[in-house]
Design a protein around this motif. Structure first.
Motif, PDB file in Angstrom:
ATOM      1  N   LEU A  58     -93.725 -16.466 102.763  1.00 37.90           N
ATOM      2  CA  LEU A  58     -93.322 -15.077 102.959  1.00 37.90           C
ATOM      3  C   LEU A  58     -93.967 -14.193 101.885  1.00 37.90           C
ATOM      4  CD1 LEU A  58     -89.508 -15.534 103.688  1.00 37.90           C
ATOM      5  CD2 LEU A  58     -91.369 -15.296 105.348  1.00 37.90           C
ATOM      6  N   TYR A  59     -94.346 -12.977 102.286  1.00 40.84           N
ATOM      7  CA  TYR A  59     -94.998 -12.044 101.377  1.00 40.84           C
ATOM      8  C   TYR A  59     -94.086 -10.810 101.223  1.00 40.84           C
ATOM      9  CZ  TYR A  59     -99.006 -15.024 102.242  1.00 40.84           C
ATOM     10  OH  TYR A  59     -99.842 -16.114 102.335  1.00 40.84           O
ATOM     11  N   PRO A  60     -93.275 -10.784 100.172  1.00 36.65           N
ATOM     12  CA  PRO A  60     -92.280  -9.706 100.050  1.00 36.65           C
ATOM     13  C   PRO A  60     -92.724  -8.533  99.171  1.00 36.65           C
ATOM     14  CG  PRO A  60     -91.748 -11.452  98.527  1.00 36.65           C
ATOM     15  CD  PRO A  60     -93.034 -11.866  99.216  1.00 36.65           C
ATOM     16  N   PHE A  61     -92.078  -7.411  99.403  1.00 38.20           N
ATOM     17  CA  PHE A  61     -92.095  -6.301  98.459  1.00 38.20           C
ATOM     18  C   PHE A  61     -90.704  -5.675  98.517  1.00 38.20           C
ATOM     19  CE2 PHE A  61     -93.289  -4.240 102.443  1.00 38.20           C
ATOM     20  CZ  PHE A  61     -92.535  -3.066 102.432  1.00 38.20           C
ATOM     21  N   SER A  62     -90.352  -4.934  97.486  1.00 38.46           N
ATOM     22  CA  SER A  62     -89.020  -4.328  97.452  1.00 38.46           C
ATOM     23  C   SER A  62     -89.120  -2.820  97.309  1.00 38.46           C
ATOM     24  CB  SER A  62     -88.172  -4.916  96.322  1.00 38.46           C
ATOM     25  OG  SER A  62     -88.784  -4.699  95.064  1.00 38.46           O
ATOM     26  N   LEU A  63     -88.149  -2.128  97.876  1.00 37.57           N
ATOM     27  CA  LEU A  63     -87.965  -0.695  97.693  1.00 37.57           C
ATOM     28  C   LEU A  63     -86.689  -0.503  96.893  1.00 37.57           C
ATOM     29  CD1 LEU A  63     -88.825   0.711 101.249  1.00 37.57           C
ATOM     30  CD2 LEU A  63     -90.317   0.566  99.243  1.00 37.57           C
ATOM     31  N   ILE A  64     -86.791   0.248  95.804  1.00 31.01           N
ATOM     32  CA  ILE A  64     -85.621   0.509  94.968  1.00 31.01           C
ATOM     33  C   ILE A  64     -85.157   1.926  95.252  1.00 31.01           C
ATOM     34  CG2 ILE A  64     -84.726   0.691  92.618  1.00 31.01           C
ATOM     35  CD1 ILE A  64     -87.715  -1.513  93.371  1.00 31.01           C
ATOM     36  N   PHE A  65     -83.988   2.025  95.862  1.00 24.48           N
ATOM     37  CA  PHE A  65     -83.441   3.317  96.265  1.00 24.48           C
ATOM     38  C   PHE A  65     -82.625   3.920  95.128  1.00 24.48           C
ATOM     39  CE2 PHE A  65     -84.523   1.241 100.172  1.00 24.48           C
ATOM     40  CZ  PHE A  65     -84.888   2.271 101.033  1.00 24.48           C
ATOM     41  N   PRO A  66     -82.375   5.248  95.170  1.00 26.32           N
ATOM     42  CA  PRO A  66     -81.575   5.883  94.114  1.00 26.32           C
ATOM     43  C   PRO A  66     -80.268   5.141  93.872  1.00 26.32           C
ATOM     44  CG  PRO A  66     -82.520   7.552  95.551  1.00 26.32           C
ATOM     45  CD  PRO A  66     -82.857   6.223  96.171  1.00 26.32           C
ATOM     46  N   GLY A  67     -79.902   5.062  92.587  1.00 25.32           N
ATOM     47  CA  GLY A  67     -78.750   4.255  92.199  1.00 25.32           C
ATOM     48  C   GLY A  67     -79.154   2.837  91.878  1.00 25.32           C
ATOM     49  N   ASN A  68     -80.501   2.608  91.800  1.00 26.41           N
ATOM     50  CA  ASN A  68     -81.062   1.290  91.480  1.00 26.41           C
ATOM     51  C   ASN A  68     -80.625   0.225  92.485  1.00 26.41           C
ATOM     52  OD1 ASN A  68     -82.812  -0.166  89.814  1.00 26.41           O
ATOM     53  ND2 ASN A  68     -81.137  -0.983  88.574  1.00 26.41           N
ATOM     54  N   LYS A  69     -80.692   0.606  93.781  1.00 24.59           N
ATOM     55  CA  LYS A  69     -80.304  -0.317  94.854  1.00 24.59           C
ATOM     56  C   LYS A  69     -81.557  -0.847  95.536  1.00 24.59           C
ATOM     57  CE  LYS A  69     -76.025   2.241  95.650  1.00 24.59           C
ATOM     58  NZ  LYS A  69     -75.261   3.088  96.609  1.00 24.59           N
ATOM     59  N   PRO A  70     -81.875  -2.142  95.338  1.00 25.68           N
ATOM     60  CA  PRO A  70     -83.103  -2.700  95.911  1.00 25.68           C
ATOM     61  C   PRO A  70     -82.902  -3.246  97.332  1.00 25.68           C
ATOM     62  CG  PRO A  70     -82.112  -4.281  94.418  1.00 25.68           C
ATOM     63  CD  PRO A  70     -81.218  -3.076  94.405  1.00 25.68           C
ATOM     64  N   ARG A  71     -83.936  -3.138  98.137  1.00 25.29           N
ATOM     65  CA  ARG A  71     -84.000  -3.791  99.440  1.00 25.29           C
ATOM     66  C   ARG A  71     -85.330  -4.534  99.499  1.00 25.29           C
ATOM     67  NH1 ARG A  71     -80.913  -1.808 103.903  1.00 25.29           N
ATOM     68  NH2 ARG A  71     -79.393  -0.223 103.289  1.00 25.29           N
ATOM     69  N   VAL A  72     -85.283  -5.795  99.901  1.00 24.60           N
ATOM     70  CA  VAL A  72     -86.495  -6.612  99.941  1.00 24.60           C
ATOM     71  C   VAL A  72     -86.947  -6.769 101.387  1.00 24.60           C
ATOM     72  CG1 VAL A  72     -87.554  -8.806  99.301  1.00 24.60           C
ATOM     73  CG2 VAL A  72     -85.707  -7.854  97.897  1.00 24.60           C
ATOM     74  N   TYR A  73     -88.244  -6.565 101.598  1.00 24.77           N
ATOM     75  CA  TYR A  73     -88.844  -6.680 102.928  1.00 24.77           C
ATOM     76  C   TYR A  73     -89.901  -7.784 102.884  1.00 24.77           C
ATOM     77  CZ  TYR A  73     -86.670  -2.098 103.431  1.00 24.77           C
ATOM     78  OH  TYR A  73     -85.771  -1.072 103.448  1.00 24.77           O
ATOM     79  N   TYR A  74     -89.995  -8.561 103.986  1.00 24.18           N
ATOM     80  CA  TYR A  74     -90.900  -9.702 104.022  1.00 24.18           C
ATOM     81  C   TYR A  74     -91.892  -9.555 105.169  1.00 24.18           C
ATOM     82  CZ  TYR A  74     -87.346 -11.851 101.056  1.00 24.18           C
ATOM     83  OH  TYR A  74     -86.459 -12.122 100.041  1.00 24.18           O
ATOM     84  N   LEU A  75     -93.127  -9.938 104.892  1.00 23.03           N
ATOM     85  CA  LEU A  75     -94.179 -10.011 105.901  1.00 23.03           C
ATOM     86  C   LEU A  75     -94.682 -11.441 105.985  1.00 23.03           C
ATOM     87  CD1 LEU A  75     -94.774  -7.236 107.207  1.00 23.03           C
ATOM     88  CD2 LEU A  75     -94.186  -6.963 104.794  1.00 23.03           C
ATOM     89  N   LEU A  76     -95.274 -11.778 107.142  1.00 19.81           N
ATOM     90  CA  LEU A  76     -95.743 -13.147 107.341  1.00 19.81           C
ATOM     91  C   LEU A  76     -97.190 -13.337 106.918  1.00 19.81           C
ATOM     92  CD1 LEU A  76     -94.045 -13.966 110.773  1.00 19.81           C
ATOM     93  CD2 LEU A  76     -93.380 -14.745 108.490  1.00 19.81           C
ATOM     94  N   ASN A  77     -97.884 -12.257 106.560  1.00 17.81           N
ATOM     95  CA  ASN A  77     -99.245 -12.415 106.038  1.00 17.81           C
ATOM     96  C   ASN A  77     -99.524 -11.328 105.000  1.00 17.81           C
ATOM     97  OD1 ASN A  77    -100.774 -10.073 107.386  1.00 17.81           O
ATOM     98  ND2 ASN A  77     -99.778 -11.090 109.147  1.00 17.81           N
TER      99      ASN A  77
END
Length: 411
Positions: A58-77
């Motif tokens: 899996l190839y992830p990156f994260s978005l950190i939203f206001p309030g320091n709330k992270p969400r991680v997203y995954y790609l297959l390539n």
């Protein structure tokens, strides 16, 4: 893109990026979105590859939203990950300090981090980078830094530190400024045993006054003017100065006043200590204290006890009876006396200060500055800082009220 439902279970969603809004759909054919994430104030962070099992990467990156709330997203390539990251970086205005600057040695240490020397990779320009860790900062601290940044953005003046660049991610704020090699004004004076000529004291005082004239024309009161917040461009005897540290600055309109107890005790105006309404004239008091120091080598109100300094500031007249005051011109004494007027309504205004006889040789400069600033296109340390906040405010407030009662009784 894929989200993790559990550590081992993946759930696939479809996303559509429109401007700074990221829409989420349950399936590719669905017309109505499941949710929407606004990307204003969001930071993006690259994440290392993860192995779900022996065959799935899996190839992830994260978005950190206001309030320091992270969400991680995954790609297959890797290609899809780079495509999404580049698209999001573009809409959120992403930029990385280290893509533009080579970071060098540490120049100093601040409250929330270090000040580093740096060099622009393309131009070779040497700068200073203020590195502030958000983890060390409260929400109020972050807001004060943002206030300083906003004020510096509009300042283009030879005697005010120049902001060159700003970078921010989820962990740090980076403020890129011009690199000044002379240290602060206190250090400059200390190296010279606090002995400078009246002519030099006049030059430095005038530079501070013209910078204040510029700031006040934008409605900005510095509110913490002192030698430690004034840097020298170089270590030369005739170096120019630059006002810095606008964290306590405030926009005060022409007919507005403030009651916020900010400042540094030895330099703060009596009306601030007495918790009376004040305006931008508090900066004129601080200028008077600095001018007095430059001319006499000592502070006008000083003691080992904070309460005594406060009492002197409110009640005592500045002393001009000792050396080297007998060698100082009458105009030099007069401007200090009138800047250190207890009554803010009677204190010299900034215009009156710049028109004072002591500054008569700079009159042409002031007239030019006045024209420019009105243009629509004008964009063992006994000097230890004493911030008038929380505990320190409470510790002297009662004493200041008692002093005021004594003064009222004498009238």
């Amino acid at each position: 893109m894929i989200r993790k439902a559990t550590e081992t279970k993946l759930k696939k969603y479809w996303y559509c990026l429109l401007g700074k809004e990221l829409y989420v759909y349950k399936n590719k054919q669905e017309e109505k979105h499941k949710g929407m994430h606004n990307l204003v104030g969001v930071f993006i962070k690259d994440e290392p590859e993860e192995y779900l099992d022996s065959t799935t990467v899996l190839y992830p990156f994260s978005l950190i939203f206001p309030g320091n709330k992270p969400r991680v997203y995954y790609l297959l390539n890797k290609e899809d990950k780079e495509k999404w990251m580049n698209a999001i970086k573009k809409v959120i205005g992403y930029s990385n300090l280290f893509d533009y600057y080579d970071i060098k040695e540490t120049l100093g240490k601040g409250k929330f981090g270090l000040v580093k020397a740096a060099q622009h990779k393309k131009t070779g320009k040497k700068v200073a980078v203020k590195v502030m860790s958000k983890k060390e900062m409260t929400v109020q601290d972050v807001e004060l830094q943002r206030r300083e940044i906003e004020i510096l953005k509009m300042c283009q003046h030879p005697y005010i530190i120049r902001l060159l660049d700003i970078f921010e991610n989820q962990d740090y704020i980076y403020i890129v400024m011009e690199n000044l090699s002379g240290g602060d004004l206190f250090t400059y004076l200390e190296k010279r045993n606090f002995e400078i000529s009246e002519r030099r004291a006049k030059e430095l005082s005038h530079q501070i006054a013209t910078a204040l004239y510029y700031l006040h024309s934008f409605g900005v009161a510095h509110r913490d003017l002192k030698p430690e917040n004034i840097l020298m461009a170089s270590d030369d005897d005739d170096s120019d100065l630059k006002i810095v540290d606008f964290g306590l600055s405030k926009i005060i309109g022409p007919n507005e006043s403030s009651l916020d107890p900010f400042g540094t005790l030895s330099y703060v105006a009596p009306e601030v200590l007495l918790q009376k309404p004040y305006g931008k004239e508090v900066d004129l008091w601080s200028l008077g204290v600095i001018a007095y120091l430059l001319l006499s080598r000592v502070l006008p109100f000083d003691d080992e006890e904070d309460k005594e300094i406060a009492r002197q500031t409110i009640q005592d007249a500045p002393d001009f009876s000792f050396e080297p005051w007998d060698q100082i011109s009458s105009d030099g004494k007069d401007i200090c006396k009138r800047l250190l007027e207890k009554n803010r309504q009677k204190r010299l205004s900034l215009e009156e200060t710049l028109q004072h006889k002591w500054f008569s040789e700079f009159k042409d400069i002031h007239d030019q500055r006045k024209t420019a600033s009105s243009s629509p296109n004008a964009l063992d340390n006994k000097f230890e800082a004493f911030a008038l906040t929380s505990t320190s405010k409470e510790s002297i407030t009662k004493d200041m009220r008692d002093l005021q009662k004594e003064q009222d009784a004498k009238k």
